[in-house]
Design a protein around this motif. Structure first.
Motif, PDB file in Angstrom:
ATOM      1  N   LYS A  72      40.934 -20.755 -25.720  1.00  0.00           N
ATOM      2  CA  LYS A  72      39.763 -19.903 -25.806  1.00  0.00           C
ATOM      3  C   LYS A  72      39.449 -19.544 -27.257  1.00  0.00           C
ATOM      4  O   LYS A  72      40.342 -19.366 -28.084  1.00  0.00           O
ATOM      5  N   THR A  73      38.160 -19.433 -27.534  1.00  0.00           N
ATOM      6  CA  THR A  73      37.690 -18.944 -28.832  1.00  0.00           C
ATOM      7  C   THR A  73      36.760 -17.772 -28.591  1.00  0.00           C
ATOM      8  O   THR A  73      36.419 -17.449 -27.443  1.00  0.00           O
ATOM      9  N   LEU A  74      36.322 -17.136 -29.667  1.00  0.00           N
ATOM     10  CA  LEU A  74      35.437 -15.982 -29.526  1.00  0.00           C
ATOM     11  C   LEU A  74      34.140 -16.331 -28.799  1.00  0.00           C
ATOM     12  O   LEU A  74      33.511 -15.462 -28.193  1.00  0.00           O
ATOM     13  N   SER A  75      33.744 -17.579 -28.834  1.00  0.00           N
ATOM     14  CA  SER A  75      32.529 -17.981 -28.119  1.00  0.00           C
ATOM     15  C   SER A  75      32.701 -17.891 -26.609  1.00  0.00           C
ATOM     16  O   SER A  75      31.711 -17.871 -25.863  1.00  0.00           O
ATOM     17  N   ASP A  76      33.959 -17.822 -26.148  1.00  0.00           N
ATOM     18  CA  ASP A  76      34.234 -17.699 -24.718  1.00  0.00           C
ATOM     19  C   ASP A  76      34.352 -16.246 -24.265  1.00  0.00           C
ATOM     20  O   ASP A  76      34.516 -15.988 -23.074  1.00  0.00           O
ATOM     21  N   ALA A  77      34.269 -15.306 -25.192  1.00  0.00           N
ATOM     22  CA  ALA A  77      34.482 -13.898 -24.859  1.00  0.00           C
ATOM     23  C   ALA A  77      33.398 -13.379 -23.922  1.00  0.00           C
ATOM     24  O   ALA A  77      32.202 -13.570 -24.161  1.00  0.00           O
TER      25      ALA A  77
END
Length: 612
Positions: free
Chosen positions: A117-122
Motif C-alpha cells: 500500500k501507498t498513500l494513494s491507497d489511503a
C-alpha cells in the motif's frame, strides 16, 4: 462524499449524542418540553410565548486546539483492509520537554499500512505531515491577564524523526540528568527510547540502551521498582497480528469490519531494569511478567496491596486483568483473581483498555477504574485495604451510565476542585456502528466523550452523575488517548484527547478556578527528577484528607502531568502536607500556601517517625 454531506452527518451525530446526554441529566418534564419545542418550527412567531432568555451556562471545558496552535490530525493508515491496528491509536505525552515549567506535548502519528500500500491507497488521506510531532508550550498571558497556552511545532528542531506506526508514549528521566526522556511504542516497528539532552533535543538511543521491543506494543510506564533511585520500564504488548495473519471480520449487518483480539494470540508484556549506566536488563521472563500474556492495553504502577513495594495492574482486552504483585528481588506473582480486580462482579472478563488509580471515596486508599467495550461498563474496583478490591460499578452508578460507550483513555481528576475525584472517559467504537454506516457516515464508529461527577450524599457512598459537557464534549469522534495535566498552570486539570483518524482536541478547564486549590511537585533528594511513586496527603480543617500519587502512568497509551493537584473547595488554607516517599520515609510541611504550585524536595521537610 461531499464535505457538505460529511458536515451534515457529523452535525446529526452530535445532535443525537447531545440528546442522549440530556436524557441522563434533565428531568422528564423538561425533556418533554424540549421535544415539543423542536417539533414546533411551523408555529407562527407571534403565537409563541415570550420567555426571558437564560444566561449562558458554564460548561466544564472549552475546546481550544485550533486557537492554541494544535493543528494535529491523526492518520490511521486505513485502506479498506481493516487491519486491527488501524483503530487503536493515537496516544501521546504531556511533559515539560524544555524545563521551563509548563507542559509541552508529544503526539504519536500513524503511517500507511499494508505490504503493498501507498498513500494513494489511503481511505482517509493525511491532512498534514506524517511522523510524530512535538509541540512546545509558549505559555503567556492574554489581554485579560489570564494564562494562555500557545503551542509551536518544534519537531524538526528537537531532532525527532519517527515515521513508524507509533501508538503510545511514556515520559520519564531515566538517566537522572534533570530532563525528561521519552519512550515511544509502535505497531511492530520497534519501540524508541528518545534521550533528552537538557535543551529539548532528542536522540534515539534504543539500541544502545537495550530496550528494543519488536512486538505490537501499546502502553508503557516508568517507575522505580526496586527503590534504587533509577526509573525502570514496563511495556504492555498486545497481540500477534501481522499482515500474514491478518483476518477480516463482519459487523452484525454483514459489513466488512475489524476483528477483536480473541482471533489472535496474545503477546507477553516486558519489564526492563535500569542498570544506571544508560542500559537496561530485560527481566521479563525471570520476573514472571512474560509468563502470562495479555493482550495488554493499559498499565498502572503502584503499591496495590500496601506492602511498600511497587506492583503492576494491567488491563487486558477480553481476558482477565493482571495484578502483578511484587515478591521482592525482581519476582512477581499474578494475583488479579484473588484480589478481586481481574473480572467484573459477575465473573466476566471484559475488554480492558484504559486504567486510572485514585482515592474516590477519601479513605486514603486508591481505587481502580477500567474502561471497557460498549454494553460492558466502566469498572470501578473499590480498594478495601490489604490487597482486596470489590467491583462497585453498579452501586456507584457508573455501570449504567457508561454502558452505551466504548471507553479508552480514562482519568480520575477533580475537574471542579471540590475535593472529590471525578471520572473522564474518552470514547469511540472499535467496530462499525451499523446505523451510522447505513446513514452514510464515512467513519462509523464515533461516540461522544463522557464526564462523571463524584457527588456527595448523606450516606457517604461513592455516587457519580453524568455531566452535561456542552459543546466541547459534543463531538461524536473515535477518541482514544486522554492525557491529563494543568496545561495553562491556572490550578485546574485540562486534557488532551487524541482522536483516531481525526483532529486533536484540547479541553481547557473553565470551572476549576472558581474554587481553592493547591499544586505540588514532589522531587527526589538530588533535585533532578519527579519522585514517581511518592504520595502526598493534604489536610484542611473541616474536610477529609486527600491523598494523591506522583505518577505519569495510566489512561491509555499516554503519559500525564506528574504534578499533584488538589481541589480544596472553600478552604483557603492548608493545615499540613505529609509526603510518603518511595523508600517509605515520611516528611511533613506546615507552610504550604494555597492557590499556587509548590515544589517539595525530599529531605527538606520535617521527618516523621517511620511506621512499621
Amino acid at each position: 462524499m461531499s464535505k457538505l454531506r460529511e458536515s451534515q452527518l457529523r452535525s446529526s451525530r452530535v445532535l443525537k449524542h447531545s440528546m442522549l446526554r440530556l436524557s441522563f441529566t434533565l428531568p422528564t418534564a423538561v425533556l418533554s418540553a424540549l421535544v415539543f419545542l423542536t417539533g414546533c418550527s411551523s408555529q407562527k412567531v407571534a403565537d409563541r410565548v415570550a420567555v426571558e432568555p437564560l444566561s449562558a451556562p458554564t460548561y466544564p471545558f472549552r475546546e481550544a486546539a485550533a486557537e492554541s496552535g494544535l493543528d494535529f490530525h491523526h492518520f490511521s493508515g486505513a485502506s479498506g483492509a481493516y487491519y486491527m491496528c488501524e483503530m487503536v491509536g493515537p496516544g501521546g505525552a504531556l511533559f515539560d520537554a524544555d524545563g521551563d515549567g509548563d507542559l509541552d506535548l508529544f503526539l504519536c502519528q500513524g503511517s500507511m499500512l499494508g505490504p503493498d500500500k501507498t498513500l494513494s491507497d489511503a481511505k482517509f488521506p493525511p491532512s498534514g505531515p506524517l511522523g510524530c510531532r512535538l509541540y512546545r508550550n509558549e505559555l503567556s498571558s492574554n489581554s485579560a491577564g489570564a494564562p494562555s497556552a500557545l503551542f509551536t511545532d518544534v519537531t524538526a528542531a528537537a531532532g525527532i524523526d519517527l515515521q513508524d506506526y507509533c501508538l503510545g508514549a511514556a515520559a520519564g528521566d531515566y538517566d537522572n540528568d534533570g530532563d525528561l526522556d521519552l519512550y515511544v511504542t509502535t505497531y511492530r516497528g520497534g519501540n524508541h527510547l528518545l534521550q533528552n539532552d537538557a535543551q529539548g533535543i532528542f536522540a534515539d538511543v534504543t539500541s544502545a540502551a537495550g530496550v528494543q521491543d519488536p512486538l505490537w506494543s501499546s502502553s508503557a510506564a516508568w517507575v522505580d521498582v526496586d527503590h534504587d533511585g533509577r526509573l525502570d520500564l514496563f511495556v504492555c504488548n498486545y497481540v500477534q497480528m501481522n499482515y500474514a495473519t491478518h483476518r477480516m471480520c463482519k459487523s452484525k449487518a454483514g459489513a466488512d469490519d475489524y476483528c477483536g483480539p480473541q482471533v489472535y494470540v496474545p503477546e507477553p508484556s516486558q519489564l526492563f531494569r535500569n542498570r544506571g549506566d544508560g542500559t537496561f536488563e530485560d527481566l521479563s521472563i525471570s520476573s514472571g511478567i512474560a509468563l502470562k500474556p495479555g493482550p495488554a492495553l493499559g498499565v498502572l504502577c503502584a503499591d496495590l496491596n500496601e506492602d511498600g513495594q511497587i506492583d503492576f495492574f494491567v488491563a487486558n482486552d477480553g481476558k482477565p486483568n493482571h495484578a502483578w504483585i511484587n515478591q521482592g528481588d525482581w519476582k512477581f506473582r499474578e494475583e488479579g483473581l484473588t484480589m478481586g480486580c481481574a473480572v467484573s462482579a459477575d465473573g466476566t472478563a471484559m475488554a480492558g483498555m484504559g486504567v486510572a488509580l485514585g482515592d474516590v471515596d477519601d479513605d486514603g486508599r486508591e481505587d481502580l477504574c477500567v474502561t471497557n467495550l460498549r454494553n460492558e461498563q466502566i469498572t470501578l474496583y473499590q480498594n478495601m485495604g490489604g490487597g482486596l478490591y470489590v467491583d462497585k460499578s453498579g452501586p456507584s452508578g457508573l455501570a449504567n451510565m457508561s454502558r452505551p460507550y466504548t471507553g479508552f483513555g480514562v482519568g480520575l481528576l477533580d475537574f471542579d476542585n471540590d475535593g472529590r475525584l471525578d471520572v473522564f472517559s474518552a470514547n469511540g467504537e472499535v467496530r462499525v456502528i451499523d446505523a451510522l454506516l447505513q446513514a452514510g457516515d464515512p467513519y462509523p464508529m464515533g461516540q461522544v466523550n463522557t464526564l462523571y461527577r463524584n457527588v456527595e450524599n448523606a450516606k457517604r457512598t461513592v455516587t457519580f452523575e453524568l455531566v452535561d459537557g456542552g459543546p466541547a464534549m459534543a463531538f461524536a469522534e473515535v477518541s482514544r488517548a486522554a492525557i491529563f495535566g494543568d496545561i495553562d498552570n491556572d490550578g485546574d486539570i485540562d486534557l488532551i484527547v487524541g482522536n483516531n483518524n481525526g483532529p486533536l482536541r484540547l479541553l481547557l478547564n473553565e470551572v476549576g478556578q472558581e474554587k481553592s486549590w493547591v499544586g505540588l511537585r514532589l522531587v527526589t533528594a538530588d533535585g533532578k527528577r519527579d519522585a514517581i511513586g511518592a504520595r502526598a496527603r493534604v489536610e484542611c480543617a473541616g474536610q477529609p484528607p486527600q491523598v494523591r500519587r506522583c505518577h505519569t502512568d495510566g489512561s491509555y497509551q499516554s503519559s500525564c502531568d506528574p504534578r499533584l493537584q488538589f481541589g480544596l473547595a472553600d478552604a483557603t488554607s492548608i493545615e499540613q502536607v505529609i509526603v510518603t516517599w518511595v523508600d517509605g520515609t515520611q516528611e511533613v510541611w506546615k507552610d504550604v500556601p494555597a492557590g499556587k504550585y509548590t515544589t517539595l524536595l525530599q529531605g527538606s521537610g520535617s521527618a516523621l517517625p517511620k511506621t512499621e
